[in-house]
Design an enzyme around this catalytic site. Sequence first.
Site, PDB file in Angstrom:
ATOM      1  N   LYS A 305       0.818  -1.210   0.000  1.00 43.65           N
ATOM      2  CA  LYS A 305       0.000   0.000   0.000  1.00 43.65           C
ATOM      3  C   LYS A 305       0.853   1.262   0.000  1.00 43.65           C
ATOM      4  O   LYS A 305       2.050   1.244   0.216  1.00 43.65           O
ATOM      5  CB  LYS A 305      -0.986  -0.021   1.173  1.00 43.65           C
ATOM      6  CG  LYS A 305      -2.139  -0.989   0.928  1.00 43.65           C
ATOM      7  CD  LYS A 305      -3.316  -0.762   1.822  1.00 43.65           C
ATOM      8  CE  LYS A 305      -4.492  -1.631   1.404  1.00 43.65           C
ATOM      9  NZ  LYS A 305      -5.651  -1.468   2.293  1.00 43.65           N
ATOM     10  N   ARG A 340      -3.787 -10.141   4.792  1.00 35.69           N
ATOM     11  CA  ARG A 340      -4.191 -10.124   3.388  1.00 35.69           C
ATOM     12  C   ARG A 340      -3.032  -9.547   2.575  1.00 35.69           C
ATOM     13  O   ARG A 340      -2.689  -8.375   2.708  1.00 35.69           O
ATOM     14  CB  ARG A 340      -5.458  -9.279   3.209  1.00 35.69           C
ATOM     15  CG  ARG A 340      -5.993  -9.235   1.786  1.00 35.69           C
ATOM     16  CD  ARG A 340      -7.292  -8.433   1.725  1.00 35.69           C
ATOM     17  NE  ARG A 340      -7.821  -8.386   0.369  1.00 35.69           N
ATOM     18  CZ  ARG A 340      -7.481  -7.485  -0.540  1.00 35.69           C
ATOM     19  NH1 ARG A 340      -6.602  -6.528  -0.239  1.00 35.69           N
ATOM     20  NH2 ARG A 340      -8.006  -7.524  -1.752  1.00 35.69           N
TER      21      ARG A 340
END
Length: 370
Positions: A305, A340
Site C-alpha cells: 500500500k 491479506r
Amino acid sequence: MTRKLYIRPIVLADSPQSEEGEAVRLGGAMVWASRFALILREGGKVIARERVSASQMSAALAALPADLGAMAETQWANLRKVHAPIQCGARTIRLEQPQVMGILNMTPDSFSDGGRFLDNLEVAAAHASAMLEAGAAIVDLGGESTRPGAAAVWEGDELKRVVPMVERLAAMGAAISVDTRRPAVMEATLTAGAHIINDVSALRYDPRSLQLAAESGAPVVLMHAPGKADDLHSGAEFDDVVLDVFDWLEARRDACVAAGIPADRIIIDPGFGFGLTLGQNLTLFNALPLFHALGQPLLVGVSRKRMVGALSNEAPAHQRLGGSVALAVKAMDAGAHILRVHDVPETVQAARVWRGLRDAALTDFSQLPQ
C-alpha cells in the site's frame, strides 16, 4: 457523545512470561499483554488515562462507575477471547496462529497487479494454485478495484470476472473469500463455491447486502472506510483516528448482529489506506492491539500500500516487498489473525519464523525473567 471507556494493551510480550508480571493472551493469538491503558473519552475527547497491569485489572474495573464498568468488563473479556476456527467448506481455518490470505485481482486497474490476470483464466488459476502451495490459507478474489479514483464497475462485468475463477478455485478445494460490495455478486459467488464475503463497505453499499449475508450463513469481513457509495476514501474526519475507527467498527458490527448475522461470523478490518493520511495510518497501525477489545478476529491488509511507498522513497507498488513484510510482522506482533497480502511465499515464511520464536516446544521460555 456519552462517556466511553477503552482498554488498550500497551506492553506486549511474545510469551506468557513477562518482566511486567502477569500477562494475558490477546484474541486467542500467540501474543500476550501485561500492561493496559484505561482510556476515558467524553464528547469526542480523551479526558483521562490510567496505566493498569493485568493483575490489577479486576480491581480497576470494580472501581469504575456502573455505566463504564459494564463496558469495560465486556472489552476485558473480548481481549482474552479465543476465537473459533472459520469453516470454509471442507477446510478449517484455525485462528490461534496467523493465517495468510492471498490476493487475486481479476481487474484491469488495481493499484498493484491490475490487468495481470483479468484476461487469462489459466494464468490466474496458476497463480492461485501457487499461492495455495506456498501456504495461503485463503484466496481473496476481487473483480473491482477500490483504489482512490477507481471507476465503479458494472455488476455484470464483475460477475463475469469473478464467477469463473471462483469455480476454478472451488475445484482446487481452496478456501475462497470474495472482495465485493454487491449482493448479486455475493450470492452468485457463494453459489459457485465461495465461502467468505469480504466487503470494503462493511455491507453499507447496498441495503440488500445485510439480509443476504445474514441468510447465507457465510463469514463476513467488515472493513472501515469513511466514505459512502462509490467513493469510500472521502469524508474522513477524526477527533481521534484510533478511537473513532474503533467506535465505527463497533457500531457496524452491532448493526450487522441486529440484522441477523451472528457475531461469531464477523471479522473486522481497520481499513488501512482508506481515507487516511500517512500519519493516521501509522497511528492506527500502532494501536492494532486495541481492536481485540471488539471481540472479533482481526484482518489486516497493508500489502504494497501507499504507506509503504511513502516511507521508502516513493517505491512503486511492485517494489514494496520489504516494507510489506515488515508491516506483516508488526501486525502479527499485535495479534492479527489474518494477513491479506500479494506476496504469499515471503509472508508465509515470515509467519512461520515468527511462530517458531513463540513456540514453547522450540524455545526455552524458562530463560526469560520471571
